[in-house]
Design a protein around this motif. Structure first.
Motif, mmCIF file in Angstrom:
data_model
loop_
_atom_site.group_PDB
_atom_site.id
_atom_site.type_symbol
_atom_site.label_atom_id
_atom_site.label_comp_id
_atom_site.label_asym_id
_atom_site.label_seq_id
_atom_site.Cartn_x
_atom_site.Cartn_y
_atom_site.Cartn_z
ATOM 1 N N PHE A 81 0.820 -1.497 -0.013
ATOM 2 C CA PHE A 81 -0.056 -0.229 0.101
ATOM 3 C C PHE A 81 0.783 1.317 0.048
ATOM 4 C CE2 PHE A 81 -0.290 1.833 4.244
ATOM 5 C CZ PHE A 81 0.278 0.909 5.187
ATOM 6 N N GLU A 103 -3.021 0.215 -4.311
ATOM 7 C CA GLU A 103 -4.053 -0.009 -3.154
ATOM 8 C C GLU A 103 -3.766 -1.528 -2.693
ATOM 9 O OE1 GLU A 103 -7.968 1.210 -4.702
ATOM 10 O OE2 GLU A 103 -7.325 3.019 -4.778
ATOM 11 N N ALA A 151 -0.293 -1.533 8.604
ATOM 12 C CA ALA A 151 -1.583 -1.212 8.051
ATOM 13 C C ALA A 151 -2.444 -0.639 9.215
ATOM 14 C CB ALA A 151 -2.028 -2.335 7.335
ATOM 15 N N ALA A 173 -1.521 2.838 10.032
ATOM 16 C CA ALA A 173 -2.242 3.611 8.875
ATOM 17 C C ALA A 173 -3.732 4.063 8.887
ATOM 18 C CB ALA A 173 -1.763 3.146 7.517
ATOM 19 N N LEU A 174 -4.377 2.705 9.166
ATOM 20 C CA LEU A 174 -5.933 3.165 9.249
ATOM 21 C C LEU A 174 -6.252 4.034 10.406
ATOM 22 C CD1 LEU A 174 -6.926 -0.597 9.042
ATOM 23 C CD2 LEU A 174 -7.697 0.925 7.281
ATOM 24 N N ILE A 213 4.275 5.284 6.149
ATOM 25 C CA ILE A 213 3.022 5.352 6.193
ATOM 26 C C ILE A 213 2.481 6.752 5.821
ATOM 27 C CG2 ILE A 213 1.204 5.549 7.899
ATOM 28 C CD1 ILE A 213 2.808 3.298 9.690
ATOM 29 N N ALA A 273 2.162 7.127 2.103
ATOM 30 C CA ALA A 273 1.038 6.033 1.553
ATOM 31 C C ALA A 273 -0.321 6.885 1.680
ATOM 32 C CB ALA A 273 0.980 4.756 2.229
ATOM 33 N N LEU A 274 -0.277 7.350 2.984
ATOM 34 C CA LEU A 274 -1.594 8.115 3.211
ATOM 35 C C LEU A 274 -1.598 9.457 2.270
ATOM 36 C CD1 LEU A 274 -1.776 8.112 7.174
ATOM 37 C CD2 LEU A 274 -3.098 6.795 5.226
ATOM 38 N N HIS A 292 -2.816 7.828 -1.208
ATOM 39 C CA HIS A 292 -4.469 7.550 -1.256
ATOM 40 C C HIS A 292 -5.456 8.368 -0.684
ATOM 41 C CE1 HIS A 292 -2.706 3.391 -2.235
ATOM 42 N NE2 HIS A 292 -2.053 3.428 -1.284
ATOM 43 N N LYS A 331 -7.653 0.448 0.332
ATOM 44 C CA LYS A 331 -6.565 1.188 0.100
ATOM 45 C C LYS A 331 -5.204 0.690 0.917
ATOM 46 C CE LYS A 331 -8.520 5.445 -2.130
ATOM 47 N NZ LYS A 331 -8.911 6.619 -1.991
ATOM 48 N N ILE A 332 -5.645 0.544 2.178
ATOM 49 C CA ILE A 332 -4.487 0.025 3.198
ATOM 50 C C ILE A 332 -4.669 -1.365 3.486
ATOM 51 C CG2 ILE A 332 -3.928 0.817 5.531
ATOM 52 C CD1 ILE A 332 -5.384 3.165 5.327
#
Lengths: 352, 352
Positions: free
Chosen positions: B132, B136, B177, B180-181, B212, B215-216, B219, B232-233
């Motif tokens: 990710f 995605e 992950a 990130a969420l 992270i 990635a954020l 996305h 996505k994550i």
């Protein structure tokens, strides 16, 4: 005074346990305090794979003459009523003992009224203590006898197979005696030892502190002479709990402490044999404010903190499964090599 | 998207439970948070005498493409190796599940390599997520499929008799992950969410935070569109845990949360059905610093704090006996009137 020899815990086996635990299939340290408790159990028992099941729960019941001073919200008759509740299996300690598969024995070491029930072990030293606000709670010989009752009951329950000792109590007024004992071991002011944590009304709390203050001024109890110290303040059940702990430690049986009264009894036991503290794990942190002070004196950090304040051994019984989990972790988990699992890529890193 | 209806917990039965618990033979409130949990269980289950045994433990395993970025100290192959360790019964979650008499199922929802073992339920949605940091993690359809796997497994284990759900996980890279969420649900800086609590080296921690962050930025995931957010994550096991929780809550089965990954999955589940949080009790507080933030978002205070950080469901399984003790307290303790025990002498006082 009976002869007691408590050996120190075995540091070498504790270290061996730490090394072995690091080989189990988990990042090193990732089971946190369970790893620490497992290593401590190894040092106590002298066994890399310690067994803590079944636990033996001894509930000692006795009355306190000081209740006539109006220090408790409950009438003294509740001590005996609760003993019958224990005998019928309806109290919290019955419920929690059943859940953990414990051997449970109820011991009358000094309830004020006769207890006639086949499920209660009759070892009454006397009918409650005298009011320590006015006179000595009991004689040193009686204190020793109560200590001996606890010792013998622990020997008996260990003989029946108990691998961990939980000492509980029932005695209306016993937070007053325990607070007085603790006050002689620390410079903390009575206001910090005797709290309203249990819900007592503010006026009565001040009165309870005053009763203790006057009693300590009257007796000037000296913890360095533990039998006289115990005799001056009481109580019979506190002495019995201390005796039970001495017997357990002498046999390298781990002791899981309950709340305030029990931890004060642990401090009493330590006055007789300093090594006894090596065998103690604190089960829970009670709401009673003196408990934190008592735990600090023992140097113990409890397993759980659920704001309980019931006594009877209930906090220790609720916490026991965590200790059993720590022991099972060592006995039952695979190692990295036995399971064929790769270890961390870089030295010094421990994350999954 | 599958239709899920989660009813709110029953406030009336929760209040009835509080009133009943005050009649049990103990000073009111003296069993502390056990009383609170017992009342919450009553509200969840709609039963004044809730039953939580046996628990059902579902361990979902999946891999994370992001591991190629060097965010974990362990190689990705450990996911599969640990799945085989689960199958053989040698991991921490096996040991703790046996202790609590749990139904335990291991579910491959997306391990990167084929898993061939009759003790592992094969429900692979895909062979791990994509990385990710670059693309995605999966498609929204795959995220929904993973959610559905979890839902169906929970329906199955509840059908087999499970009365509490514990959702665990295994997936090298899944703290990345989960972090990130969580970062998309809070204003807390990444430095507070992604900690070195698990023992990762400082340089690698900074790198993990940077991965992270990028990635954020790539996305811009939006939790208000939960399937796309999850897609996505990732990860597949986090989606499955969330699905399992939704199924449990729909059936009024209490959910005992594990640590960081599990609590993030709980927050994911809440994006699909806000009431699901009514059925959750936090098992333990993990060492991973993001866990405290996630618990804060859910408004939960954990049962235990033993500095564990293993995952697999292990913290919840270790904490489970405390929940079972709370339930047993209500079912088995005598009341003051049934036991003939006197209550406190003065209204407003609660001390023994």
């Amino acid at each position: 005074m009976m002869k007691i020899f408590v050996p120190a815990a075995n540091c070498q086996i504790k270290e061996d346990a730490c090394a072995y635990i690091d080989q189990l299939t988990k990042p090193p340290g990732s089971l946190g305090r369970l790893e620490q408790f497992a290593a401590e159990l190894a040092g106590m028992t002298g066994n890399l794979f310690p067994e803590v099941t079944p636990p033996g729960v001894l509930v000692f019941a006795a009355d306190h003459g000081v209740v006539v001073e109006g220090v408790s919200a409950y009438p003294a008759e509740v001590t005996a009523q609760m003993v019958y509740n224990f005998a019928r299996g309806g109290a919290a300690i019955n419920v929690f003992s059943r859940r953990i598969g414990a051997l449970l024995e109820i011991v009358d070491v000094g309830v004020a009224v006769p207890i006639d029930n086949e499920r209660v072990i009759g070892k009454k030293v006397r009918r409650g203590t005298d009011n320590f606000a006015k006179t000595e709670a009991m004689t040193p010989a009686e204190a020793e006898q109560a200590l001996h009752v606890g010792y013998e009951q622990a020997v008996s329950i260990i003989g029946q197979g108990a691998r961990t000792l939980i000492a509980g109590e029932m005695g209306i007024g016993n937070t007053t005696a325990a607070s007085a004992l603790l006050a002689t071991l620390t410079d903390e002011p009575l206001e910090r030892i005797v709290g309203k944590g249990t819900g007592i009304a503010a006026e009565r709390l001040v009165h309870k502190q005053e009763v203790i203050r006057q009693a300590l001024a009257l007796h000037r109890p000296d913890p360095a002479k533990p039998l006289e110290w115990l005799a001056k303040i009481g109580g019979l059940e506190i002495a019995a709990m201390a005796g039970a702990m001495l017997a357990a430690a002498e046999r390298r049986i781990p002791i899981l402490l309950d709340g305030f009264i029990c931890t004060v009894a642990a401090l009493v036991a330590r006055q007789f044999a300093p090594n006894v503290a090596d065998y103690m794990i604190a089960g829970h942190r009670s709401e009673e404010p003196g408990h934190g002070i008592a735990l600090g004196l023992l140097g113990k950090e409890p397993l759980i903190d659920l704001r309980m304040r019931l006594g009877e051994g209930s906090g220790a019984a609720v916490a026991f499964p965590l200790l059993a989990a720590a022991a099972a972790m060592v006995s039952e988990m695979a190692t990295f090599s036995s399971a064929g699992v790769s270890t961390a890529e870089a030295k010094g890193e421990k994350e999954r």
